[in-house]
Design a protein around this motif. Structure first.
Motif, short mmCIF file in Angstrom:
data_model
loop_
_atom_site.label_atom_id
_atom_site.label_comp_id
_atom_site.label_asym_id
_atom_site.label_seq_id
_atom_site.Cartn_x
_atom_site.Cartn_y
_atom_site.Cartn_z
N GLU A 344 2.14 69.83 -13.14
CA GLU A 344 2.69 68.73 -12.34
C GLU A 344 3.75 69.22 -11.37
OE1 GLU A 344 1.51 65.61 -12.22
OE2 GLU A 344 0.00 66.55 -13.48
N LEU A 345 4.63 70.12 -11.82
CA LEU A 345 5.66 70.65 -10.93
C LEU A 345 5.03 71.44 -9.78
CD1 LEU A 345 8.29 71.89 -13.58
CD2 LEU A 345 8.32 69.76 -12.24
N LEU A 346 4.01 72.21 -10.09
CA LEU A 346 3.31 72.94 -9.02
C LEU A 346 2.69 71.99 -8.01
CD1 LEU A 346 1.53 75.74 -11.11
CD2 LEU A 346 3.20 76.12 -9.28
N SER A 347 2.09 70.93 -8.50
CA SER A 347 1.42 70.00 -7.60
C SER A 347 2.41 69.28 -6.69
CB SER A 347 0.62 68.97 -8.40
OG SER A 347 1.47 68.04 -9.04
N MET A 348 3.67 69.21 -7.12
CA MET A 348 4.70 68.54 -6.33
C MET A 348 5.53 69.52 -5.52
SD MET A 348 5.92 65.78 -9.18
CE MET A 348 7.01 64.93 -8.05
N GLY A 349 5.20 70.80 -5.60
CA GLY A 349 5.94 71.78 -4.83
C GLY A 349 7.34 72.03 -5.34
N ILE A 350 7.55 71.86 -6.63
CA ILE A 350 8.88 72.06 -7.22
C ILE A 350 8.94 73.45 -7.84
CG2 ILE A 350 10.48 71.30 -9.02
CD1 ILE A 350 9.41 68.47 -8.63
N PRO A 351 9.83 74.31 -7.37
CA PRO A 351 9.96 75.65 -7.95
C PRO A 351 10.51 75.58 -9.37
CG PRO A 351 10.97 75.53 -5.77
CD PRO A 351 10.71 74.13 -6.20
N PHE A 352 10.13 76.53 -10.19
CA PHE A 352 10.64 76.60 -11.55
C PHE A 352 10.47 78.02 -12.07
CE2 PHE A 352 6.16 75.51 -11.71
CZ PHE A 352 5.64 76.35 -12.70
N LEU A 353 11.23 78.35 -13.10
CA LEU A 353 11.06 79.64 -13.75
C LEU A 353 9.87 79.53 -14.70
CD1 LEU A 353 14.66 80.88 -14.67
CD2 LEU A 353 13.34 81.25 -12.59
N ASP A 354 8.88 80.37 -14.50
CA ASP A 354 7.66 80.31 -15.30
C ASP A 354 7.78 81.29 -16.45
OD1 ASP A 354 4.28 81.28 -15.05
OD2 ASP A 354 5.00 79.41 -15.86
N ARG A 355 8.12 80.80 -17.63
CA ARG A 355 8.32 81.64 -18.80
C ARG A 355 7.57 81.03 -19.99
NH1 ARG A 355 10.04 83.79 -14.89
NH2 ARG A 355 12.12 84.71 -14.57
N PRO A 356 6.78 81.83 -20.71
CA PRO A 356 5.99 81.28 -21.83
C PRO A 356 6.77 81.24 -23.14
CG PRO A 356 5.46 83.59 -21.52
CD PRO A 356 6.49 83.25 -20.47
N ALA A 357 7.91 80.58 -23.12
CA ALA A 357 8.75 80.55 -24.31
C ALA A 357 9.63 79.31 -24.29
CB ALA A 357 9.62 81.81 -24.39
N ARG A 470 -4.55 69.40 -9.27
CA ARG A 470 -3.70 70.41 -9.90
C ARG A 470 -4.51 71.69 -10.08
NH1 ARG A 470 -0.87 69.46 -14.95
NH2 ARG A 470 -2.92 69.03 -15.76
N ASP A 471 -4.80 72.37 -8.96
CA ASP A 471 -5.62 73.57 -9.06
C ASP A 471 -4.84 74.80 -8.62
OD1 ASP A 471 -5.38 72.99 -6.42
OD2 ASP A 471 -7.53 72.97 -5.97
N SER A 472 -3.52 74.71 -8.59
CA SER A 472 -2.72 75.85 -8.18
C SER A 472 -2.78 76.93 -9.23
CB SER A 472 -1.26 75.42 -7.96
OG SER A 472 -1.19 74.40 -7.01
N PRO A 473 -2.90 78.18 -8.83
CA PRO A 473 -2.91 79.27 -9.82
C PRO A 473 -1.56 79.42 -10.46
CG PRO A 473 -2.79 80.16 -7.59
CD PRO A 473 -3.02 78.67 -7.45
N VAL A 474 -1.54 79.87 -11.71
CA VAL A 474 -0.28 80.11 -12.39
C VAL A 474 0.29 81.42 -11.90
CG1 VAL A 474 0.82 80.49 -14.62
CG2 VAL A 474 -1.05 78.85 -14.41
N ALA A 481 8.09 80.38 -9.95
CA ALA A 481 6.83 79.75 -9.60
C ALA A 481 6.97 78.93 -8.32
CB ALA A 481 6.36 78.86 -10.73
N THR A 482 5.92 78.89 -7.53
CA THR A 482 5.78 78.14 -6.29
C THR A 482 6.50 78.80 -5.13
OG1 THR A 482 5.64 76.09 -7.54
CG2 THR A 482 6.03 75.88 -5.20
N GLU A 483 7.80 79.05 -5.28
CA GLU A 483 8.55 79.64 -4.19
C GLU A 483 9.63 80.52 -4.77
OE1 GLU A 483 9.96 76.73 -1.43
OE2 GLU A 483 8.35 75.35 -1.91
#
Length: 539
Positions: A344-357, A470-474, A481-483
């Motif tokens: 959802e964050l990707l689809s809205m163009g919201i940057p975030f730290l992508d961490r699997p934890a 929501r087809d943005s690559p991870v 993520a995103t930017e």
């Protein structure tokens, strides 16, 4: 007796009034949530809590295990006073558990374990016995803000902040990167201010960044502590909450040797890894016998009931249940929930730290600030709360840059399939007219920050009901993520974000049985936008 003043009680000391009147943002939000909790049937319009880091995904697994016959055992010793470090059987179970899951090269010793009613109590007690009043402990920012109260309210110990830059730096391109150099610079600043620094707090995995530091990095931090004769308090409460098979967490207890074992103290608890925040169990492992003895003298204030200790020991010893049932399923659910929110964050163009934890995502919402200030960030936080969504804003974690928020994803209703969700997705609302924007302002770093848009213009310019795919690559785990960390371009209204977050934690039938209500004093135009968003989401 305390002095009279606004809000002061004549019945309390100055310290008592300070404690009574103290309220951080995290506490304020949780109090409001407590008065208006969402419930699917009893209070469907209540506040949705995406701010408190609790794992609500595995109550079914825990209920099944905690109601088995071995959990209901009672004997006289459980109803009597115990060793204030914790019952011997529990400390033995903790030592074996940590030996196994921390991959310790040598068996850990039960005599080095202290058990208290939560890691907050451990922070308080450790600060009391390694520091004198007005001493300080280094901590990189952002960090879990309640640690401030853990140290200050009882022991009058301060935290000295070491700010981490949200701009990516270094060869690995990691935002909020912690380095030994930053720790050294922070220690020097503290000394210049005349403070006595007794220790450093290190969190791995990190709260709120969800960063996972390598063992090599952690050892360099511990070597810094040794060079400066500092205690290192290592918080590893999320050590099992890593849900990507390609990523490995390494506890400092897995090292062949520690730079300074007498000043290295490792914390772990049941709240996060076992989704049992209400059980109130925190554990400390340290080879410092003096510290253990001092903590034992404070243990009577922070004890855990005998029956709870028995249940936790049974749980920690059940390797089959942990390895074959709980951990695999918990990680699967966490991974799905995290993927759902980040999508959802990707689809809205919201940057975030992508961490699997951990149980949350650290997201950059600066584009929703009218100006780069903590006052504006607080206003945004209150706007979410008015719309019945509780998040945690960056200033609650002492973040040095306004606009970052921690969003918790670990709720059991996140397991909607992507196809089921798409029909209820909030529409993509874009700014298509210059009239819909306020002037863009610059933050201290010179990056662009967009103001929220005019609600009426939003309705006029966005009559179509197109849904965002929501087809943005991870992105790679090591990047933002995103930017990058610069504020992103204004592509969504604040109302879209609120709508998406609100739906993100709810089952799809919420839209069928609930309608938005306008709270007293809110802007009717914003309310109209919110109603239209929900009407579109029903289609």
């Amino acid at each position: 007796m305390g002095e009279e003043g606004p809000g002061n009680s004549v019945y309390l000391s100055e310290r008592g009034n300070s404690i009574r009147l103290h309220e951080g943002i995290l506490q304020e939000g949780y109090i409001q949530y407590g008065m208006d909790r969402h419930h699917d049937t009893d209070n469907p319009d209540g506040i949705i809590n995406m701010g408190t880091s609790e794992n609500k995904l595995c109550y079914d697994l825990l209920h099944k295990r905690l109601t088995k016959p071995d959990m209901l055992h009672i004997n006289p010793s459980l109803l009597q006073y115990s060793d204030w470090r914790g019952h011997a059987f529990l400390r033995e179970a903790v030592a074996k558990f940590l030996t196994r899951y921390c991959c310790s090269p040598n068996p850990l010793k039960a005599d080095n374990v202290v058990v208290m009613n939560g890691c907050g109590s451990l922070f308080s007690c450790i600060a009391a016995v390694i520091c004198d009043p007005k001493d300080a402990i280094l901590i990189p920012t952002p960090f879990y803000g309640v640690i401030t109260e853990d140290l200050h309210l009882y022991s009058d110990v301060k935290l000295f902040h070491v700010p981490l830059d949200c701009e990516a730096d270094g060869k690995d391109n990691r935002p909020f990167r912690l380095t030994v150099r930053k720790l050294e610079e922070g220690l020097q600043r503290a000394k210049e201010e005349g403070l006595t620094i007794r220790g450093v707090i290190l969190m791995n995995p990190h709260n709120p960044l969800a960063e996972i530091y390598s063992l090599k990095e952690m050892i360099t931090f511990l070597e810094f502590a040794k060079r400066n004769a500092l205690h290192a308090i290592v918080d590893e409460v999320y050590m099992l909450t890593v849900f990507d098979e390609s990523v490995t967490f390494q506890s400092v207890l897995s090292a062949d040797s520690l730079p300074d074992p007498q000043r290295t103290h490792i914390m772990w608890g049941m709240s996060k890894d076992f989704a049992m925040a209400g059980i109130r169990i925190g554990t400390l492992y340290t080879e410092n016998r003096d510290l253990v003895e001092a903590l034992a003298k404070l243990g009577s204030f922070h004890g855990v009931s005998g029956t709870t200790q028995h249940q936790v020991a049974q749980l920690l010893q059940d390797k089959e249940w942990i390895n074959e049932e709980f951990l695999p399923e918990n990680r699967r659910r966490l991974k799905a929930a995290c993927s759902y929110l980040t999508g959802e964050l990707l689809s809205m163009g919201i940057p975030f730290l992508d961490r699997p934890a951990t149980l949350y995502v650290w997201a950059d919402l600066r584009k929703y600030l009218q100006e780069s200030s903590f006052e504006e960030e607080l206003s945004l936080w209150k706007c979410f709360l008015r719309h019945k969504v509780l998040l945690s804003c960056g200033q609650a974690f002492c973040c040095s840059v306004p606009g970052w928020f921690r969003i918790v994803f670990a709720d059991q209703q996140h397991h909607l399939q992507l196809g089921q969700y798409q029909q209820h997705s909030v529409p993509d609302i874009k700014q298509t007219s210059e009239e819909s924007q306020r002037p863009v302002k610059k933050d201290n770093a010179g990056s662009d920050n967009a103001a929220t848009v005019n609600p009426k213009t939003l309705l006029e310019n966005n009559s179509s009901d197109q849904l965002k795919e929501r087809d943005s690559p991870v992105p790679d785990t090591g990047s933002l993520a995103t930017e990058d960390c610069q504020a992103s371009k204004p592509t969504e209204s604040l109302d879209t974000l609120i709508g998406t977050l609100r739906h993100q934690i709810r089952s799809s039938d919420w839209l069928e049985k609930s309608t938005p209500e306008l709270s007293a004093g809110e802007d009717p135009e914003i309310f109209d936008v919110f109603k239209v968003l929900l009407q579109r989401a029903r289609k």
